[in-house]
Design a protein around this motif. Structure first.
Motif, PDB file in Angstrom:
ATOM      1  N   PHE A  70      56.432  87.701  25.754  1.00 30.18           N
ATOM      2  CA  PHE A  70      56.790  88.389  26.996  1.00 30.18           C
ATOM      3  C   PHE A  70      57.142  87.415  28.117  1.00 30.18           C
ATOM      4  N   GLY A  72      58.161  85.151  31.074  1.00 30.30           N
ATOM      5  CA  GLY A  72      59.373  84.978  31.879  1.00 30.30           C
ATOM      6  C   GLY A  72      59.338  83.678  32.661  1.00 30.30           C
ATOM      7  N   CYS A  73      58.305  82.861  32.440  1.00 32.48           N
ATOM      8  CA  CYS A  73      58.163  81.618  33.228  1.00 32.48           C
ATOM      9  C   CYS A  73      59.037  80.511  32.646  1.00 32.48           C
ATOM     10  N   GLY A 116      54.306  77.873  32.914  1.00 33.95           N
ATOM     11  CA  GLY A 116      53.555  77.031  32.021  1.00 33.95           C
ATOM     12  C   GLY A 116      52.028  77.149  32.164  1.00 33.95           C
ATOM     13  N   SER A 117      51.383  76.220  31.514  1.00 42.38           N
ATOM     14  CA  SER A 117      49.922  76.219  31.499  1.00 42.38           C
ATOM     15  C   SER A 117      49.374  74.879  31.979  1.00 42.38           C
ATOM     16  N   PRO A 151      43.192  80.827  29.147  1.00 43.59           N
ATOM     17  CA  PRO A 151      41.818  80.644  28.664  1.00 43.59           C
ATOM     18  C   PRO A 151      41.746  79.986  27.287  1.00 43.59           C
ATOM     19  N   GLY A 173      45.418  84.203  32.947  1.00 39.49           N
ATOM     20  CA  GLY A 173      46.268  85.212  32.319  1.00 39.49           C
ATOM     21  C   GLY A 173      45.460  86.019  31.322  1.00 39.49           C
ATOM     22  N   GLN A 175      46.761  89.768  30.648  1.00 43.30           N
ATOM     23  CA  GLN A 175      47.866  90.674  30.260  1.00 43.30           C
ATOM     24  C   GLN A 175      47.299  91.971  29.682  1.00 43.30           C
ATOM     25  N   ARG A 187      50.072  86.913  21.694  1.00 44.25           N
ATOM     26  CA  ARG A 187      49.066  86.319  22.577  1.00 44.25           C
ATOM     27  C   ARG A 187      47.668  86.790  22.191  1.00 44.25           C
ATOM     28  N   PHE A 243      51.061  93.139  37.313  1.00 41.80           N
ATOM     29  CA  PHE A 243      52.525  93.026  37.311  1.00 41.80           C
ATOM     30  C   PHE A 243      53.133  93.979  36.293  1.00 41.80           C
ATOM     31  N   TYR A 245      55.737  94.364  33.413  1.00 42.94           N
ATOM     32  CA  TYR A 245      56.434  93.441  32.507  1.00 42.94           C
ATOM     33  C   TYR A 245      57.943  93.480  32.784  1.00 42.94           C
ATOM     34  N   ALA A 246      58.520  92.308  33.073  1.00 45.73           N
ATOM     35  CA  ALA A 246      59.967  92.208  33.318  1.00 45.73           C
ATOM     36  C   ALA A 246      60.640  91.812  31.996  1.00 45.73           C
TER      37      ALA A 246
END
Ligand code: SAM
Ligand code: SF4
Length: 457
Positions: A70, A72-73, A116-117, A151, A173, A175, A187, A243, A245-246
């Motif tokens: 999913f 988008g980053c 990112g992370s 996490p 995150g 989700q 995920r 949010f 989901y885009a």
């Protein structure tokens, strides 16, 4: 005069104004940036900074050890660590070069590591970043230092890194906790794992935790989302970001891994967002802007109540700094006079920095018209209202055409989205989920670009 309404026909509104509108983390939005505004503008905009003005700093870490379908980053998956180590070296160089060019250490009011992370960065590299930042900036004693973490990355070493950076807030995150949804978005992340990471973070003295939840995900039924919301509430984070989901597979190719037929439709998205919002409010969270929730004592909730909430490229913030300096691939800097974005491809960014060149690539110089519209849009997204007297006080006689524009728009609003009470132009409570649509009425660039945006709700 529009009749008072307590319910809004969302379908009619989206049909009239379009279902896709910007999220307004800036005005104009990033698709309107151009190559003509790059390095020279960046240097010139930096010259406007003074040593006393606190700035906000953003560091972008475009790496993850897994790729969620999913996402988008701006990030990429890497199984090896050496590209991350080399990238940290580029960030250190870019920060030092910025300090040399500026000639003095600006005051740092807030620092955010996003991606990112950032939790993928090892403790010794976090220490390198911290040293580079402390050499380049004069940290305010109450600087807020926040980090986005996945996490599944968090080890004792990650915690040591967060401590070295003196982090005050982490954003985690989640989700959705449902295994079927998690499989559809690639995920895996159990409730227990998330709970244990939060316990460790709390034990290490972190004052504030944010959790990200998404609605509109593939295979996400109302029951699955409700169960996720209940679990998030049980974790009692200080903040929640909810949010939509885009889904933009034309931009993010890996989103094609998500089956369109598994996605909830517009009506379901709307109902899901409303139910989740109700549940967070019922659990004692205050609704902040279009997609955040915070406990009463949290800084974000205090800022919302005081009318000092801000919106920048990271979303809602209590950070009052007017200038944001972004470091790293794709990072955006925001100045009183405009925006400048670093080059996006990570390799190109590193090449520029290694050559001693600014990484700035494209941007936008604000016109006087943009400055007023940017302010109006930010206030609508933060307060759901525009104080027309405050607008006049801020911009003097230059505000008059915008006040008239607001009054004209309110008078010709067939759906009853807004009302004018004296000198206050306000989005009705029932229309708050359409704040992006109302903000878009004031967007003079919306019709001019070929930009594509995410769904309004
Ligand atoms: C950089 S990630 C968070 C940190 C960390 N990488 C993680 O995933 O746990 C930022 C957040 O952006 C949100 N996000 C990512 N892709 C999105 C999309 N396509 N639509 C809406 N929100 C999205 C997710 O809620 C995600 O937690
Ligand atoms: S959601 Fe987070 S962990 Fe997943 S790909 Fe995006 S940035 Fe990486």
């Amino acid at each position: 005069m529009t009749a008072f309404r307590t319910t809004i026909d969302h379908r009619a509104v989206l049909a009239r104004y379009g279902a896709e509108v910007p999220r307004y983390t800036s005005y104009p939005t990033a698709p309107h940036f151009s190559q003509g505004v790059g390095r020279a503008s960046w240097a010139e905009l930096c010259r406007g900074l003074g040593p006393a003005e606190p700035v906000s700093v953003y560091l972008h870490i475009p790496f993850c050890d897994r790729l969620c379908w999913f996402c988008g980053c701006h990030t990429k998956q890497t199984r090896r660590y050496d590209p991350v180590e080399a990238y940290v070296g580029s960030l250190v160089q870019e920060i030092a070069a910025f300090r040399r060019r500026l000639g003095f250490p600006p005051r740092l009011g807030a620092l955010h590591l996003g991606g990112g992370s950032p939790s993928f960065v090892r403790a010794d590299d976090v220490k390198r970043l911290s040293e580079a930042l402390h050499a380049a900036f004069d940290f305010a004693a109450d600087a807020e230092i926040s980090v986005e973490i996945d996490p599944s990355d968090v080890t004792d070493e990650t915690l040591a890194g967060l401590r070295a950076l003196e982090v005050t807030r982490v954003s985690i995150g989640v989700q959705d906790f449902d295994p079927a949804v998690q499989t559809a978005i690639n995920r895996p992340q159990s409730f227990e794992q998330t709970r244990d990471v939060i316990a460790k973070l709390r034990a290490s003295g972190l004052v504030s935790i944010n959790i990200d939840v998404l609605y509109g995900l593939p295979l996400q039924t109302p029951e699955r989302l409700d169960a996720t919301v209940d679990k998030v509430v049980a974790l009692r984070p200080e903040r929640v970001a909810l949010f939509g989901y885009a889904h933009v597979p034309h931009v993010k190719k890996h989103q094609t891994m998500i089956r369109e037929e598994d996605l909830p439709g517009p009506e379901a998205r709307l109902a899901d967002a409303a139910r989740a919002s109700e549940a967070f409010r019922g659990a004692g969270y205050e609704a902040i802007g279009i997609d955040h929730f915070a406990l009463h004592g949290d800084r974000l909730a205090k800022a919302a109540r005081a009318g000092t909430l801000r919106r920048n490229f990271q979303g809602y913030t209590a950070d009052p700094c007017d200038t944001l300096i972004g470091f790293g691939a794709s990072a955006i800097s925001s100045f009183a006079g405009g925006y400048v974005q670093n080059t996006v491809p990570t390799g190109l960014y590193q090449g520029r920095v290694a050559a001693g060149e600014p990484a700035a690539e494209r941007g936008y110089r604000l016109t006087p018209d943009d400055v007023v519209r940017a302010h109006m849009i930010e206030r609508l997204m933060c307060d759901f209202a525009l104080d027309l007297d405050a607008l006049s006080a801020r911009f003097g006689s230059a505000a008059e055409p915008y006040v008239r524009e607001a009054l004209r728009l309110a008078a010709s609003d067939p759906d009853g989205l807004v009302k004018v009470d004296g000198r206050r132009f306000a989005i009705r409570p029932a229309a708050r989920s359409l704040a992006r649509t109302v903000a878009s009425w004031f967007d003079a660039h919306l019709q001019s670009g070929a930009a594509r945006y995410s769904k309004a709700v």
